[in-house]
Design a protein around this motif. Structure first.
Motif, short mmCIF file in Angstrom:
data_model
loop_
_atom_site.label_atom_id
_atom_site.label_comp_id
_atom_site.label_asym_id
_atom_site.label_seq_id
_atom_site.Cartn_x
_atom_site.Cartn_y
_atom_site.Cartn_z
N TYR A 182 44.82 -27.66 13.61
CA TYR A 182 45.13 -28.20 12.29
C TYR A 182 44.28 -27.51 11.23
CZ TYR A 182 47.04 -32.01 15.15
OH TYR A 182 47.73 -32.76 16.08
N VAL A 183 44.91 -26.97 10.21
CA VAL A 183 44.17 -26.37 9.10
C VAL A 183 44.39 -27.25 7.87
CG1 VAL A 183 43.78 -24.32 7.71
CG2 VAL A 183 44.52 -24.08 10.10
N LEU A 184 43.34 -27.92 7.44
CA LEU A 184 43.41 -28.88 6.34
C LEU A 184 42.89 -28.23 5.06
CD1 LEU A 184 41.89 -32.01 8.19
CD2 LEU A 184 44.24 -31.11 8.29
N PHE A 185 43.74 -28.11 4.08
CA PHE A 185 43.35 -27.60 2.76
C PHE A 185 43.15 -28.81 1.86
CE2 PHE A 185 45.73 -24.22 4.77
CZ PHE A 185 45.08 -23.06 4.40
N MET A 186 41.91 -29.07 1.45
CA MET A 186 41.60 -30.30 0.72
C MET A 186 40.73 -30.01 -0.48
SD MET A 186 42.97 -32.85 2.48
CE MET A 186 43.67 -33.13 4.12
N THR A 187 40.92 -30.78 -1.55
CA THR A 187 40.03 -30.71 -2.71
C THR A 187 38.99 -31.82 -2.59
OG1 THR A 187 41.25 -32.29 -4.10
CG2 THR A 187 42.02 -29.99 -4.10
N ALA A 239 41.79 -28.01 17.70
CA ALA A 239 40.84 -27.53 16.69
C ALA A 239 41.26 -28.04 15.33
CB ALA A 239 40.77 -25.99 16.69
N ILE A 240 40.27 -28.25 14.47
CA ILE A 240 40.51 -28.69 13.10
C ILE A 240 39.68 -27.82 12.17
CG2 ILE A 240 40.41 -30.59 11.45
CD1 ILE A 240 40.34 -32.51 13.87
N ALA A 241 40.32 -27.16 11.23
CA ALA A 241 39.61 -26.38 10.21
C ALA A 241 39.78 -27.08 8.87
CB ALA A 241 40.17 -24.96 10.14
N LEU A 242 38.73 -27.09 8.09
CA LEU A 242 38.76 -27.67 6.75
C LEU A 242 38.42 -26.58 5.74
CD1 LEU A 242 38.93 -30.15 4.84
CD2 LEU A 242 36.46 -30.42 5.18
N ILE A 243 39.29 -26.39 4.76
CA ILE A 243 39.10 -25.37 3.73
C ILE A 243 39.17 -26.02 2.36
CG2 ILE A 243 40.06 -23.26 2.71
CD1 ILE A 243 41.10 -22.54 5.50
N ARG A 244 38.17 -25.77 1.56
CA ARG A 244 38.14 -26.34 0.21
C ARG A 244 39.17 -25.64 -0.67
NH1 ARG A 244 33.58 -29.40 -1.15
NH2 ARG A 244 31.71 -29.15 0.15
N CYS A 255 38.11 -17.80 3.96
CA CYS A 255 37.94 -18.99 4.80
C CYS A 255 39.02 -19.07 5.88
CB CYS A 255 37.97 -20.25 3.94
SG CYS A 255 36.39 -20.65 3.15
N ILE A 256 40.26 -18.77 5.51
CA ILE A 256 41.35 -18.79 6.50
C ILE A 256 41.03 -17.82 7.63
CG2 ILE A 256 43.76 -18.14 6.90
CD1 ILE A 256 44.38 -19.17 4.05
N HIS A 257 40.64 -16.60 7.28
CA HIS A 257 40.36 -15.59 8.30
C HIS A 257 39.20 -16.01 9.20
CE1 HIS A 257 42.59 -11.73 7.10
NE2 HIS A 257 43.20 -12.75 6.52
N GLU A 258 38.11 -16.45 8.59
CA GLU A 258 36.93 -16.74 9.41
C GLU A 258 37.11 -17.99 10.25
OE1 GLU A 258 32.17 -16.46 9.35
OE2 GLU A 258 33.23 -16.37 7.45
N GLU A 259 37.60 -19.07 9.66
CA GLU A 259 37.67 -20.32 10.41
C GLU A 259 38.69 -20.27 11.54
OE1 GLU A 259 35.17 -22.07 9.80
OE2 GLU A 259 34.79 -20.89 8.01
N VAL A 260 39.85 -19.70 11.28
CA VAL A 260 40.86 -19.66 12.34
C VAL A 260 40.42 -18.70 13.45
CG1 VAL A 260 43.27 -19.20 12.91
CG2 VAL A 260 42.70 -20.29 10.74
N ALA A 261 39.84 -17.56 13.08
CA ALA A 261 39.36 -16.62 14.10
C ALA A 261 38.23 -17.22 14.91
CB ALA A 261 38.92 -15.32 13.44
#
Length: 328
Positions: A182-187, A239-244, A255-261
């Motif tokens: 899960y890739v969560l894009f959150m403010t 897996a869960i990634a959080l991106i501001r 952030c997408i590249h680093e966290e998912v990799a």
């Protein structure tokens, strides 16, 4: 970079948490105080990209974050960092350097399992961490994320997921049907919904991991947390990634590249790894050809989750020889 800007994207050593028992893992915030190598005169840093404006309805806290990250990106670009060229004549590396970097990044942990941001000691053993099951990636967006930005982020994530699948030879695809990455894009304005969503995905998640999300400082840009299918295991299942979402475009893509990799199993950063995003100096924004080789080594089927360095490194050496054309 100023001392206050210490941590960059990757709480990504993947907090390796077990689904049952949840004995959390490692966080790896990136330290941007490291001075990068000198670049050759012929390489000119790109012009600063325009920051994505925060939506008008955003809170003051969210607008302040957007301004802070826009200034940060401009500063990094002005210093020749956040490179998107993947390396060049100043970043040549040998087979031995690649092998060393693999050992330090895939077979070491920056943070001790189950203890949040407590650094791992030299005597803390680690092992190969990777997925053996197909990876189904979904993108989720907070209610405060602008629709146009969400559409762009989804496209960027989808393209990167396809690239990772080609690199690793592992089945990785975008899917909203029974996702497990899960890739969560959150403010900042979506913060209240983050912890409940994580609890929905992993009901017995370690409280240590939740506290990191609850108290996320602005110095941590994004993070990933990975969970094993077995208690204390190394075979990732969720897996869960959080991106501001307050980040301007390039920082968000970084952030997408680093966290998912890193969520695939490259859990550490090393200051000597170059050209690489698995480094604390922010020299490179996007996955490099060097990093692609690290992933190809990791996803060689001869390397299995849980293998120690003693077991894994002879196989890794053979793989490096195959990739670099040197003797086995």
């Amino acid at each position: 970079m100023a001392a206050g800007r210490l941590f960059r994207a990757a709480c990504a050593a993947a907090l390796a948490v077990a689904l049952t028992g949840c004995d959390t893992s490692q966080l790896a915030p990136r330290n941007t105080a490291t001075t990068p190598q000198t670049r050759p005169a012929g390489l000119v840093p790109p012009k600063p990209a325009a920051a994505t404006p925060a939506p008008q309805q955003a809170s003051q806290a969210s607008r302040d974050l957007a301004r802070y990250y826009a200034r940060l990106q401009s500063d990094l670009l002005a210093r020749g960092l956040l490179r998107t060229d993947g390396g060049g004549p100043d970043t040549l590396y040998t087979d031995e350097m690649l092998l060393r970097n693999f050992q330090r990044i895939a077979l070491a942990d920056e943070y001790r399992r189950g203890s949040g941001l407590s650094p791992a000691g030299r005597d803390d053993d680690s092992a190969i961490k990777k997925w053996t099951k197909p990876i189904r990636v979904s993108a989720e967006f907070g209610a405060a994320v602008p629709a146009e930005q969400a559409a762009s982020d989804r496209r960027q994530l989808s393209a990167f997921v396809s690239r990772l699948s080609r690199i690793t030879g592992h089945p990785i695809a975008m899917s909203d049907a029974d996702p497990n990455f899960y890739v969560l894009f959150m403010t900042e304005d979506d913060r209240a919904s983050v912890v409940p969503r994580i609890r929905q995905i992993v009901p017995d998640v370690n409280p240590v991991a939740l506290r990191v999300f609850e108290t996320l400082p602005r110095s941590i840009h994004c993070l990933v947390i990975a969970f094993s299918d077995t208690p204390g295991g190394y075979d990732y299942g969720t897996a869960i990634a959080l991106i501001r979402s307050e980040h301007p475009d390039l920082l968000r893509l970084s952030c997408i590249h680093e966290e998912v990799a890193q969520g695939l199993g490259l859990g550490n950063d090393d200051p000597s790894a170059r050209p690489s995003i698995f480094n604390d100096d922010d020299e490179f924004a996007l996955l490099t050809s060097h990093d692609e080789l690290l992933l190809r080594i990791l996803y060689d089927p001869r390397l299995r989750p849980g293998m120690t360095a003693e077991e894994a490194m002879p196989i890794a050496r053979q793989k490096v020889a195959e990739l670099m054309g040197g003797p086995s």
